[in-house]
Design a protein around this motif. Structure first.
Motif, PDB file in Angstrom:
ATOM      1  N   GLN A  79       0.832  -1.200   0.000  1.00  0.00           N
ATOM      2  CA  GLN A  79       0.000   0.000   0.000  1.00  0.00           C
ATOM      3  C   GLN A  79       0.867   1.250   0.000  1.00  0.00           C
ATOM      4  O   GLN A  79       1.952   1.261   0.576  1.00  0.00           O
ATOM      5  CB  GLN A  79      -0.893   0.041   1.244  1.00  0.00           C
ATOM      6  N   ALA A  80       0.360   2.291  -0.632  1.00  0.00           N
ATOM      7  CA  ALA A  80       0.996   3.609  -0.595  1.00  0.00           C
ATOM      8  C   ALA A  80      -0.046   4.598  -0.120  1.00  0.00           C
ATOM      9  O   ALA A  80      -1.071   4.786  -0.773  1.00  0.00           O
ATOM     10  CB  ALA A  80       1.518   4.003  -1.965  1.00  0.00           C
ATOM     11  N   GLY A  81       0.195   5.209   1.047  1.00  0.00           N
ATOM     12  CA  GLY A  81      -0.751   6.156   1.617  1.00  0.00           C
ATOM     13  C   GLY A  81      -0.100   7.501   1.884  1.00  0.00           C
ATOM     14  O   GLY A  81       1.075   7.714   1.602  1.00  0.00           O
ATOM     15  N   ALA A  82      -0.882   8.403   2.447  1.00  0.00           N
ATOM     16  CA  ALA A  82      -0.391   9.747   2.729  1.00  0.00           C
ATOM     17  C   ALA A  82       0.686   9.744   3.805  1.00  0.00           C
ATOM     18  O   ALA A  82       1.590  10.581   3.788  1.00  0.00           O
ATOM     19  CB  ALA A  82      -1.557  10.637   3.152  1.00  0.00           C
ATOM     20  N   TYR A  83       0.596   8.792   4.759  1.00  0.00           N
ATOM     21  CA  TYR A  83       1.530   8.775   5.876  1.00  0.00           C
ATOM     22  C   TYR A  83       2.577   7.674   5.749  1.00  0.00           C
ATOM     23  O   TYR A  83       3.722   7.859   6.153  1.00  0.00           O
ATOM     24  CB  TYR A  83       0.768   8.587   7.200  1.00  0.00           C
ATOM     25  N   ASN A  84       2.195   6.516   5.241  1.00  0.00           N
ATOM     26  CA  ASN A  84       3.092   5.368   5.217  1.00  0.00           C
ATOM     27  C   ASN A  84       2.952   4.583   3.924  1.00  0.00           C
ATOM     28  O   ASN A  84       1.943   4.666   3.230  1.00  0.00           O
ATOM     29  CB  ASN A  84       2.768   4.409   6.376  1.00  0.00           C
ATOM     30  N   THR A  85       3.976   3.809   3.633  1.00  0.00           N
ATOM     31  CA  THR A  85       3.898   2.748   2.642  1.00  0.00           C
ATOM     32  C   THR A  85       4.059   1.428   3.388  1.00  0.00           C
ATOM     33  O   THR A  85       4.661   1.384   4.466  1.00  0.00           O
ATOM     34  CB  THR A  85       4.991   2.876   1.581  1.00  0.00           C
ATOM     35  N   GLY A 155      -1.965  12.303  11.910  1.00  0.00           N
ATOM     36  CA  GLY A 155      -2.089  13.519  12.707  1.00  0.00           C
ATOM     37  C   GLY A 155      -0.849  14.376  12.596  1.00  0.00           C
ATOM     38  O   GLY A 155       0.210  13.915  12.164  1.00  0.00           O
ATOM     39  N   PRO A 156      -0.943  15.644  12.986  1.00  0.00           N
ATOM     40  CA  PRO A 156       0.212  16.546  12.927  1.00  0.00           C
ATOM     41  C   PRO A 156       1.192  16.246  14.057  1.00  0.00           C
ATOM     42  O   PRO A 156       0.834  15.694  15.086  1.00  0.00           O
ATOM     43  CB  PRO A 156      -0.417  17.931  13.117  1.00  0.00           C
ATOM     44  N   GLY A 157       2.451  16.586  13.835  1.00  0.00           N
ATOM     45  CA  GLY A 157       3.428  16.492  14.918  1.00  0.00           C
ATOM     46  C   GLY A 157       4.333  15.287  14.876  1.00  0.00           C
ATOM     47  O   GLY A 157       5.168  15.095  15.755  1.00  0.00           O
ATOM     48  N   ASP A 158       4.194  14.414  13.880  1.00  0.00           N
ATOM     49  CA  ASP A 158       5.131  13.309  13.660  1.00  0.00           C
ATOM     50  C   ASP A 158       5.219  12.316  14.806  1.00  0.00           C
ATOM     51  O   ASP A 158       6.310  11.864  15.166  1.00  0.00           O
ATOM     52  CB  ASP A 158       6.538  13.849  13.344  1.00  0.00           C
ATOM     53  N   GLN A 186       8.320  16.985  18.265  1.00  0.00           N
ATOM     54  CA  GLN A 186       9.614  16.617  18.843  1.00  0.00           C
ATOM     55  C   GLN A 186       9.845  15.117  18.679  1.00  0.00           C
ATOM     56  O   GLN A 186       8.906  14.322  18.673  1.00  0.00           O
ATOM     57  CB  GLN A 186       9.654  16.986  20.333  1.00  0.00           C
ATOM     58  N   ASP A 187      11.107  14.715  18.559  1.00  0.00           N
ATOM     59  CA  ASP A 187      11.466  13.299  18.445  1.00  0.00           C
ATOM     60  C   ASP A 187      11.820  12.789  19.836  1.00  0.00           C
ATOM     61  O   ASP A 187      12.938  12.950  20.303  1.00  0.00           O
ATOM     62  CB  ASP A 187      12.637  13.133  17.487  1.00  0.00           C
TER      63      ASP A 187
END
Length: 198
Positions: A79-85, A155-158, A186-187
């Motif tokens: 799958q290829a999506g907006a957030y992940n593959t 969601g925003p903010g990683d 933040q990470d």
């Protein structure tokens, strides 16, 4: 939300003997895996496989030396999506057997101090390990016999989870599972599982 945590493969990685490398089984094993994937793709996969040369294959030896067989782990984009593959994996051996590889994948429950503000986490609990075929953004390292993924949350903010597994005793065992559940940009991952399997 779905977060991946561990993976079991019925395989053990070793250096391949020269005779096995020269046996000429690689092409047939690759073709078998491609044909199997085309006929048995998970229903959610939306990326077709049309070019055999583009499909990664990693050599493995399965079983003990006295009864070992050689195989390729084949990674197929799913799958290829907006957030992940995502990818799924097949094991294709020198005798023409193709096997699906499944991944025990932890679900997590995240408690926030304020449900309207997901920047302060009160607790993270692993609630289960369903078997899944898809792995999020996997990276296989043949030198360390390990797989690593990074699953970005919606969601925003990683916010994300990351998992690392290594081969031992005929299967992939979890080495690390960490979660950054704060949507604050933040990470700052929190390690939930860390095991020295070697």
């Amino acid at each position: 939300m779905r977060f991946i945590a561990s993976v079991l493969f019925s395989a053990t990685a070793f250096a391949l003997p020269a005779a096995a490398q020269d046996a000429g089984w690689h092409s047939a094993a690759r073709d078998k895996a491609i044909a199997y994937h085309g006929a048995n793709m998970p229903k959610d996969c939306n990326i077709p496989v049309s070019d055999a040369a583009s499909v990664p294959g990693h050599e493995l030896q399965i079983g003990e030396e006295t009864a070992a067989r050689q195989a390729l782990i084949m990674e197929f984009p799913c799958q290829a999506g907006a957030y992940n593959t995502t990818s799924v994996f097949l094991l294709s051996d020198q005798h023409g057997t193709v096997s699906e590889l499944f991944f025990p994948s932890p679900q997590v429950d995240v408690r926030y101090a304020d449900q309207a503000d997901a920047t302060v986490v009160e607790g993270i609990v692993i609630t289960g390990f369903p078997l899944m075929r898809e792995v999020v953004k996997p990276v296989y390292d043949s030198s360390s016999r390990s797989v690593t993924e990074r699953d970005k949350w919606r969601g925003p903010g990683d916010a994300y989870s990351t998992t690392q597994w290594g081969f031992k005793n005929g299967k992939f065992e979890i080495m690390l599972f960490a979660v950054d559940a704060t949507f604050d940009g933040q990470d700052s991952p929190v390690t939930l599982i860390e095991i020295d399997i070697w």
